[in-house]
Enzyme design. Structure first.
Site, mmCIF file in Angstrom:
data_model
loop_
_atom_site.group_PDB
_atom_site.id
_atom_site.type_symbol
_atom_site.label_atom_id
_atom_site.label_comp_id
_atom_site.label_asym_id
_atom_site.label_seq_id
_atom_site.Cartn_x
_atom_site.Cartn_y
_atom_site.Cartn_z
ATOM 1 C CD GLU A 126 -1.578 -2.422 1.677
ATOM 2 O OE1 GLU A 126 -0.437 -2.706 1.984
ATOM 3 O OE2 GLU A 126 -2.468 -3.226 1.471
ATOM 4 C CG PHE A 146 -9.481 -10.284 11.303
ATOM 5 C CD1 PHE A 146 -8.609 -10.838 11.363
ATOM 6 C CD2 PHE A 146 -9.922 -10.166 9.771
ATOM 7 C CE1 PHE A 146 -7.618 -11.101 10.892
ATOM 8 C CE2 PHE A 146 -8.863 -10.668 8.984
ATOM 9 C CZ PHE A 146 -7.661 -10.991 9.540
ATOM 10 C CD GLN A 147 -7.303 -7.975 7.699
ATOM 11 O OE1 GLN A 147 -8.345 -7.519 6.993
ATOM 12 N NE2 GLN A 147 -5.988 -8.269 7.354
ATOM 13 C CE LYS A 165 -16.752 -7.395 3.575
ATOM 14 N NZ LYS A 165 -15.950 -8.553 3.838
ATOM 15 C CG MET A 180 22.130 12.676 3.203
ATOM 16 S SD MET A 180 23.299 13.992 2.305
ATOM 17 C CE MET A 180 22.216 14.599 1.099
#
Ligand SMILES: Cc1ncc(C[n+]2csc(CCOP(=O)(O)OP(=O)(O)O)c2C)c(N)n1
Lengths: 204, 579
Positions: free
Chosen positions: B68, B130-131, B180, B494
């Protein structure tokens, strides 16, 4: 009221007034503006304003004017914020309310208490057999004073509200707000009809 | 899925309502908003939207990324080259939290994005389902606006607001979290009306002519005025207006890395880059000018160095769309609030046409000094290992300044931004404010989708490439044409530079090993080669540019080269070091 002598240089109490949409999560968005700069909020009150769908925050912080101005701009930048003002204590009329719960027998026995309450401008809100609840409104030292007075009489519980403040400058925001509302009335909030029905409604 | 076929629905304000799922309504809304490409990754909580997407394949191009974070950086790259809003899909929980880096990056660099995350069923909110993660609260500090939809009826309005907020005023990322049930729920869809007004939101401050006139007067009286411009010029599509202002005023102008490209690199009044690794003249002369005109930039600390020693002698004029930027870091003398597309022409009208020949010559003197001390050696070394600068210089020769250059973060970023030539606007894509390693590869994918007829070259360090190299998979699957140029110095360069200069060469964990990048690319079906010799550079770059489709070119460059000039942390811009 703050004690100017004990404050760090240049800092004083400021009253920030914020007019907002009534939106979930906005309190957090506004609070983050302070916390990410490690600025403590001394007092915060939020309530509906005189216009239907518009809320009003009163926030008190102790800071320099320069910092307060920058904070005010950051707050006003939030999408759901209509307007922000900031004022010193001298520019607002402000009050806090306090409730005190004391045992009823003490009040009954010691008449002096009644006088003390009168002297402090308190009034009884609830009188029961076991306890009495008094209320005062005023500046911090006024409500503080009554704690000191009641402590020896067995003060059971004490609570104080956040500060609310009215801006002295007579114009106010009311007219502008009404104009806003006339031109673009607030939208109806869609209630989620499913939220309380639990898993009766969904399976997947 | 009949509804998707009904063209009429995408027209705003239908008289008759159609029953539609929340997911389909979302996709209809995206089509009206002109979305053509979505970057995303599916999962349980966003499955209904992906299910609906199956029916919209013809209208909405979805690019399946590998992570993502890659999705959102791609969205940023797309937005930066196209000037449109980038759109990203992710599922709840881990999908949503993987967006956080990109959101923070887009927020600080004012990139317009609309991210759609799935969320657990509304009745499960707050139950540690869940999630489930509290995406709204996690993303509040890194979004311009966010909103949780729990009912399909809210979708059209929430999406309309999201696009309006993301692209107007000072643009930024917006996140809409959709439960959902709302995705599945059928409701009466009355068509989609884009939003163009929100009661509490004023994207542009009202332009006050009084301040324009004051600013013009200060400019007209100035002996040594100096323009600093930032990304605001690009975001406001005000390149033409800016050029007109620069040319009529005759004032030297320098850019922040977010502003580069607004006028061509070769423009005679373009005097270079500001800031920590900027050019010598613009930094030193910031502390010598009498009037500083800042346009669409925010005086970031990487630009100003020590604030208490920054341009104290100058009157500061600041043009910005965001009132919160005025006086935030640098106290202004005249503040011109507004969209620079509107304010610049007004200002141009009020100023006298001038030429600041002597003052401009002073910048050129500094350029000469910098060329002798740093640039000639960096761009045209005769012996020794290759430098990053010469690679960019060769690339300039071959692209003629027409390519989109996407840089990652590190030494190669500073070298890339300093030396890449740009003829066109919206050509430099980099992570300016957040400095996000791993940005370039996915951002380049998005940049190519946003500017399909242009060559896109991602310039990446060996460290940063390994942060998101899984997006080679996205390149493989989507067939997008991205040229990947890895400048490999076998170090986290760097950080090593800082350790060398400020920590007595205590090289603590900056020695990084890499796989055979060409082999890795090959595994993904991407052609490439690795070169170590100077003679091979030009042909290899040419081959990369000529190659049909993506190509990975790894160039071994000097291990311990430093990017100079440099304003050390905590120093004033005039203390810039050439060595
Ligand atoms: C996500 C992230 N982690 C750490 C850093 C700190 N950092 C900045 S530059 C740099 C080194 C980059 O090395 P490399 O990608 O090899 O590029 P080079 O500097 O060598 O060109 C690091 C670790 C960062 N900017 N972003």
């Amino acid at each position: 009221m703050s004690n100017a002598n004990t404050l760090p240089e240049g800092k004083q109490e400021f009253n920030i007034t914020v007019y907002t949409e009534n939106q979930i999560g906005l309190l957090n968005r506004i609070a983050i503006i302070f916390t990410r700069r490690k600025i403590n909020i001394d007092s915060l009150n939020t309530s509906p304003s005189e216009i239907d769908s518009i809320h009003r925050f009163n926030i008190v912080i102790t800071e320099t004017e320069d910092v307060v101005r920058k904070l005010a701009r950051q707050i006003e930048k939030q999408v759901e914020v209509l307007k922000v003002y900031y004022h010193t204590n001298a520019d607002v009329i402000w009050q806090e309310m306090a409730l005190y719960k004391v045992p009823a027998d003490v009040i009954a026995e010691k008449v002096a208490v009644e006088r003390l309450l009168r002297e402090n401008g308190a009034r009884a809100v609830v009188i029961r057999k076991d306890y009495v609840v008094f209320e005062t409104t005023g500046h911090r030292e006024e409500t503080d004073n009554l704690i000191k007075v009641l402590q020896p009489f067995g003060l059971i519980e004490f609570v104080r509200t956040a500060r609310i403040a009215i801006i002295k400058d007579s114009e106010g925001f009311n007219r502008k707000l009404r104009e806003f509302e006339r031109r673009e009335p607030g939208e109806d909030v869609i209630e989620n009809e499913y939220l309380n029905q639990g898993d009766k409604v969904f399976t997947m | 899925m009949e509804v998707a076929q009904q063209e009429v629905l995408t027209a705003p304000e239908q008289q008759t309502a159609v029953e539609l799922s929340g997911s389909a309504a979302l996709l209809e809304a995206l089509i009206v908003e002109g979305v053509d490409t979505i970057f995303g990754y599916p999962g349980g909580a966003i499955m209904p939207i992906y299910d609906a997407l199956y029916d919209y394949k013809e209208k909405l191009n979805h690019i399946l990324v590998r992570h993502e974070q890659g999705g959102i950086h791609a969205g940023q790259g797309y937005a930066r080259t196209s000037g449109k809003v980038g759109v990203v899909f992710a599922t709840s929980g881990p999908g949503a939290t993987n967006l956080v880096t990109g959101l923070a990056d887009a927020q600080i660099d004012s990139t317009p994005l609309v991210c759609i995350t799935g969320q657990v069923f509304a009745h499960l909110l707050g139950t540690d389902a869940f999630q489930e993660t509290d995406v709204i609260n996690i993303t509040t500090p890194v979004t311009k606006w966010n909103y949780q939809v729990t009912d399909a009826n809210e979708i059209p309005e929430a999406i309309a607001k999201a696009f309006y907020i993301a692209r107007t005023g000072r643009p930024g990322p917006v996140l809409i979290d959709i439960t959902k049930n709302a995705q599945i729920q059928k409701f009466q869809f009355k068509g989609y009306t884009p939003c163009n007004h929100i009661r509490s939101y004023r994207p542009k401050p009202i332009v006050r002519h009084k301040y324009i006139e004051q600013a013009a007067q200060v400019i007209n009286e100035a002996k040594k005025p100096f323009i600093l411009w930032g990304q605001g010029v690009l975001l406001g599509n005000a390149e033409q207006e800016f050029k007109a202002f620069v040319e009529k005023s005759g004032i030297p102008a320098a850019w922040t890395i977010m502003g580069v490209g607004a006028i061509p690199t070769d423009h005679p009044q373009n005097v270079g880059m500001l800031g920590m690794h900027g050019n010598y003249g613009p930094n030193v002369l910031t502390n010598e000018c009498d009037v500083l005109i800042a346009i669409g930039m925010r005086f970031d600390d990487r630009v100003t160095g020590r604030l208490d020693k920054y341009a104290k002698q100058a009157k500061v004029i600041h043009l910005d769309i965001d009132p919160a930027e005025i006086d935030k870091n640098v106290q202004t003398h005249v503040a011109v609030w507004g969209d620079c597309k509107e304010t610049l022409p007004l200002l141009t009208k009020h100023i006298e046409a001038k030429q600041h020949t002597e003052w401009l010559a002073k910048f050129n003197d500094f350029t000469r000094k910098e060329n002798e001390a740093v640039i000639d050696e960096e761009l045209h070394p005769k012996v020794g290992e290759m430098t990053m600068g010469e690679v960019i210089e060769q690339l300039n020769q071959l692209t003629g300044g027409d390519a989109v250059i996407v840089t990652d973060v590190g030494q190669h970023q500073m070298v890339g931004c300093r030396y890449a030539k740009f003829n066109q606007t919206r050509s430099n894509v980099t992570s300016g404010g957040l400095g996000t390693m791993g940005f370039a590869l996915p951002a380049a994918i998005g940049a190519k989708f946003g500017a399909q007829d242009r060559t896109v070259v991602a310039v990446i360090g060996d460290g940063g490439f390994q942060m998101t190299l899984q997006e080679l998979g996205t390149i493989m699957q989507s067939g997008v044409d991205v040229k990947i140029l890895i400048l490999n110095n076998r170090f986290l360069g760097m950080v090593r530079q800082w350790q060398e200069l400020f920590n007595e060469r205590r090289y603590s964990f900056v020695d990084i090993q890499s796989p055979d990048f060409v082999q890795v690319a090959k595994g993904y079906g991407i052609a490439g080669q690795c070169i170590k010799e100077r003679e091979a550079l030009q042909p290899a770059l040419q081959e990369m540019l000529n190659h049909k489709g993506s190509y990975l070119l790894e160039v071994f460059v000097t291990k311990e080269n430093n990017v100079f000039p440099m304003v050390p942390q905590g120093c004033s811009v005039s203390e810039i070091r050439l060595k």
